[in-house]
Design a protein around this motif. Structure first.
Motif, short mmCIF file in Angstrom:
data_model
loop_
_atom_site.label_atom_id
_atom_site.label_comp_id
_atom_site.label_asym_id
_atom_site.label_seq_id
_atom_site.Cartn_x
_atom_site.Cartn_y
_atom_site.Cartn_z
N ILE A 1 -5.17 6.86 6.20
CA ILE A 1 -5.40 6.77 4.46
C ILE A 1 -4.81 4.75 4.12
O ILE A 1 -5.98 3.95 3.67
CB ILE A 1 -3.79 6.45 4.07
N PHE A 2 -4.90 4.06 5.42
CA PHE A 2 -4.02 2.74 4.96
C PHE A 2 -5.56 1.80 5.33
O PHE A 2 -5.48 0.54 5.01
CB PHE A 2 -3.60 2.18 6.14
N LEU B 1 1.82 2.48 14.17
CA LEU B 1 2.48 3.05 12.47
C LEU B 1 1.61 2.84 11.11
O LEU B 1 0.88 3.40 10.71
CB LEU B 1 3.74 2.44 12.40
N GLY C 1 3.66 1.82 2.10
CA GLY C 1 3.79 2.38 3.53
C GLY C 1 5.18 1.68 3.50
O GLY C 1 5.01 1.18 3.98
N ALA D 1 -8.55 3.53 5.12
CA ALA D 1 -9.51 3.77 3.87
C ALA D 1 -9.29 2.73 2.91
O ALA D 1 -10.26 3.55 1.73
CB ALA D 1 -8.88 5.25 3.27
N ARG D 2 -7.71 2.73 1.91
CA ARG D 2 -7.40 1.96 0.93
C ARG D 2 -8.01 0.87 1.33
O ARG D 2 -8.21 -0.22 0.72
CB ARG D 2 -6.17 1.88 0.91
N ASN E 1 -3.63 4.06 10.45
CA ASN E 1 -3.04 5.19 9.70
C ASN E 1 -4.99 5.18 9.01
O ASN E 1 -5.26 4.76 8.65
CB ASN E 1 -1.93 4.92 9.21
N LEU F 1 1.32 -1.26 -0.29
CA LEU F 1 0.14 -0.02 0.03
C LEU F 1 0.87 1.42 0.13
O LEU F 1 0.35 2.27 0.13
CB LEU F 1 -0.91 0.46 1.65
#
Lengths: 377, 347
Positions: free
Chosen positions: A206-207, A200, A135, A209-210, A204, A133
């Motif tokens: 964004i994590f 971490l 990161g 949401a993905r 997150n 993803l």
């Protein structure tokens, strides 16, 4: 080869075309040599065809020319991030075939090793998913912690990846006092590690949401594809062989089997995170009740099972790993078939990928957690 | 303005006067002065790239509990030089199916766009290549030119990953460029000028980050998208598109893209420092050092983002740009307008 379906979504009307994107076998996020043929409408996936077999080594055929103990190292090379579980599944299958009894201590050590390997595999999974993803740093933290487990395995078996530690009738050798001390220390440190991942990676925005709400597939579809393991459990099916068909001494341990409700990528991911702590519980219980005694049963030097066949399945980190062995009474199996969970899990790539964006293909492949060594056998 | 003649202004003047004395022709002196500026900007870009590659690796290593480069020279400081030698001595591979002119031109054009933005960056009082009265506008206009070379590279590479990456550049540009411009508007409204030196002078008392916090956040997010860095590095998106438009490039051609990326990052940091962090203003130290410190802080922030965030998805970027950033920046403009009308009704 997938045919281009130009009628899809009436795309011919606006003069655009579908196109084929050949993702893999050399691609940063296909976890080895998986090739996925993507039929794309712009960024949206219309059809995804997994193409497997780039790592086919003919393990099942090779088994027919090996004696029963000789095949153990080959099981290391199935799913090379959870070799202990593979060793265990194979050895238990052979033990079932010859009717061997395994000493108590060996049974406990086996459980410790299998669960440790599950944690190691899930740690690798968390890091790899973060990497897929985008990161970059997450991987380093999970790999650092996985290293503790590999050190433990190294201490017990002398190798870090291909252990061949579980043997027919027991385990290779006893675990040392040092091993137990280090293991206790690891179990004490584990909650801190998991908190770090929460901060971490898992926490997150964004994590999440993905992954959330992506690739929701009904459970019956997964069942019909033969999908097992955390991927199936994320869809709410409580199917864990450790509970449903306890092998070894798993019926003696108390642990929960995390199941999801929505069945999206996020829950598929979350299952692994939750399983880590459950595995830690099992290890703690096993350590507490670890009996003294031999670690190897009296097994004849030459294993000649009676004529017959046996199927034995274990719950590996990726799902139901089964060995179907047909014996003709000789020292070598007449036929050996491996039910590889990754192979079946990859079968649902198309179901999971339809309608998602290219970026989510990487996410889907990540949460399926394929290990091509196992899928291609 | 305070003509306490900083080091660099003095240097520029000295060059000008020396050439004037030597040749006697004012136009030659003017030309040399301009060229000195160009050389200065080029060296800033190249040197900063040189340092930043090393720094990025060290920062990344620090965040990932590694050591980073530590073999070549003390603390590995010569690592970048080794990298450059490697890139320069690499074979220049041009795939058979590319469109040669467009493919070859793309990295150069991108680097040009990156370099041109530096013309309006005020490094210190008086140290600005062209103090245009449309400074910010120039930066935005030239900065958005980066889209075209990316699309060219993607299209000309004749590679599907590259093309998807190139298309993403365009889509991304449309959704972040508008909030970016709107976020800069608040500052322009307060200052009443688009001239960079005026903007910096207006912040002698109070930095605009205090009066325009929302604009700063919007600018920060949009400029991460502009510089194509994580979490908005959809264009390169290693785990999806291998390397996006850069997939078919190698050696120095690829290095041009890399250089341009760093140049854009430094440029965006410079603009942030100029518009929101008070530019060269600061006590005790010379202006250019203050500017340098602020830019370095911004760059560190960018690196921090890059090494801790996962990548956002393309449709999420779109909806974020249009549904969150754009309304936020418009609200900021309106609020700034009302504030100005209330407290400074003369304008």
């Amino acid at each position: 080869m997938a045919q281009l379906k130009l009628e899809h979504n009436g795309v011919t009307a606006c003069g655009t075309e579908l196109y084929l994107l050949n993702m893999g076998p050399q691609h940063p996020s296909t976890h080895g040599v998986l090739r996925v043929l993507l039929e794309l409408d712009g960024e949206t996936v219309v059809q995804a065809t997994p193409v497997m077999g780039y790592l086919h080594r003919g393990l099942e055929k090779l088994a027919e020319a090996r004696t029963y103990p000789q095949f153990i190292p080959y099981t290391d090379r199935l799913d090379y991030v959870s070799s202990m579980c593979n060793n265990l599944a194979y050895c238990q299958a052979v033990e079932k075939l010859i009717g061997a009894e395994v000493p108590e201590r060996a049974e406990y050590i086996r459980v410790i090793m299998a669960e440790l390997n599950r944690i190691a595999s899930h740690m690798l999974f968390i890091g790899a998913t973060a990497l897929d993803l985008g990161g970059m740093s997450g991987m380093m933290y999970t790999f650092r912690d996985r290293e503790y487990i590999l050190d433990l395995f190294n201490l017990a078996s002398g190798s870090r990846l291909t252990y061949s530690y579980v043997r027919i009738g027991g385990v290779m050798n006893d675990i040392s006092v040092e091993f137990i001390e280090l293991l206790r220390k690891f179990l004490a440190d584990l909650p801190g590690m998991l908190t770090e991942y929460d901060n971490l990676i898992n926490g997150n925005e964004i994590f999440q949401a993905r992954l959330k709400g992506v690739s929701i597939v009904p459970a019956d579809r997964l069942i019909s594809q033969g999908v097992t393991g955390p991927v199936l459990r994320a869809s709410g099916i409580d199917y864990d062989l450790r509970v449903k068909k306890p092998y070894g001494i798993y019926d003696r341990f108390k642990f929960a089997v995390p199941t999801g409700s929505v069945g999206d990528n996020w829950e598929r991911y979350l299952m692994r995170v939750l399983e880590i702590s459950e595995s830690a519980k099992i290890i703690a219980q096993a350590l507490e009740n670890l009996p003294e005694g031999p670690v190897m049963a009296k097994i004849p030097k030459v294993i000649k099972p009676p004529v017959g066949e046996v199927y034995h399945a274990n719950e590996t980190p990726r799902g139901e790993l089964g060995f179907h062995i047909v014996s003709d009474g000789s020292t070598k199996p007449y036929r050996l078939h491996i039910r590889r969970p990754t192979f079946y899990n990859l079968g649902c790539v198309n179901a999971l990928c339809q309608g998602v964006k290219i970026a989510d293909v990487a996410a889907v492949l990540a949460v399926l957690d394929p290990c091509m060594g196992e899928a291609d056998a | 303005m305070q003509e306490s003649a900083s080091l660099w202004v003095g240097l520029g003047r000295a060059i000008k006067q020396a050439v004037l004395a030597a040749t006697g022709a004012p136009w030659v002196a003017e030309l040399v002065h301009t060229l000195a500026g160009v050389v200065g900007i080029l060296s800033i870009i190249l040197l900063s790239a040189l340092v930043l590659v090393y720094l990025e690796r060290k920062v990344c290593a620090w965040m990932q509990m590694r050591l980073g480069p530590n073999r070549l020279g003390p603390y590995g400081i010569f690592q970048t030089i080794a990298d450059i030698i490697k890139l320069m001595t690499k074979e220049d591979i041009q795939p058979a199916q590319v469109s040669p002119v467009m493919w070859g031109l793309a990295p150069v054009l991108l680097f040009m766009a990156a370099m041109t933005t530096y013309a309006v960056i005020p490094f210190d009082a008086g140290v600005i290549f062209a103090d245009l009265n449309i400074g910010i506008f120039f930066f935005v206009a030239v900065g958005s030119q980066a889209t075209l070379p990316m699309l060219m590279a993607g299209w000309a590479s004749n590679n599907k990953y590259a093309m998807v990456g190139g298309m993403r550049t365009v889509a991304q540009m449309i959704s972040y460029e508008i909030p970016l411009v709107f976020s800069l508007l608040g500052v322009v409204m307060i200052t009443g000028s688009m001239k960079m030196s005026d903007i910096v002078k207006a912040q002698e008392g109070l930095w605009f980050i205090v009066t325009q916090p929302i604009a700063f956040v919007v600018y920060l997010i949009a400029s991460v998208a502009e510089t194509n860095r994580t979490p908005f590095d959809l264009v390169e998106a290693e785990s999806e598109l291998v390397a996006g438009p850069f997939t078919e490039y190698s050696g120095m051609r690829w290095a041009y893209f890399f250089l341009a990326e760093y140049a854009f990052m430094v440029g965006a940091s410079c603009i942030a420092a100029t518009l929101f962090l008070g530019g060269w203003n600061g006590p005790f130290l010379p202006g250019w050092i203050w500017f340098f410190i602020k830019v370095a802080a911004m760059i560190f922030l960018f690196m921090w983002f890059r090494w801790t965030f996962p990548r956002i998805r393309v449709d999420q970027l779109m909806s974020f740009g249009w549904k969150v950033l754009l309304p936020l920046s418009i609200v900021n403009v309106v609020v700034t307008g009302i504030g100005l009308w209330l407290f400074f009704p003369l304008v």
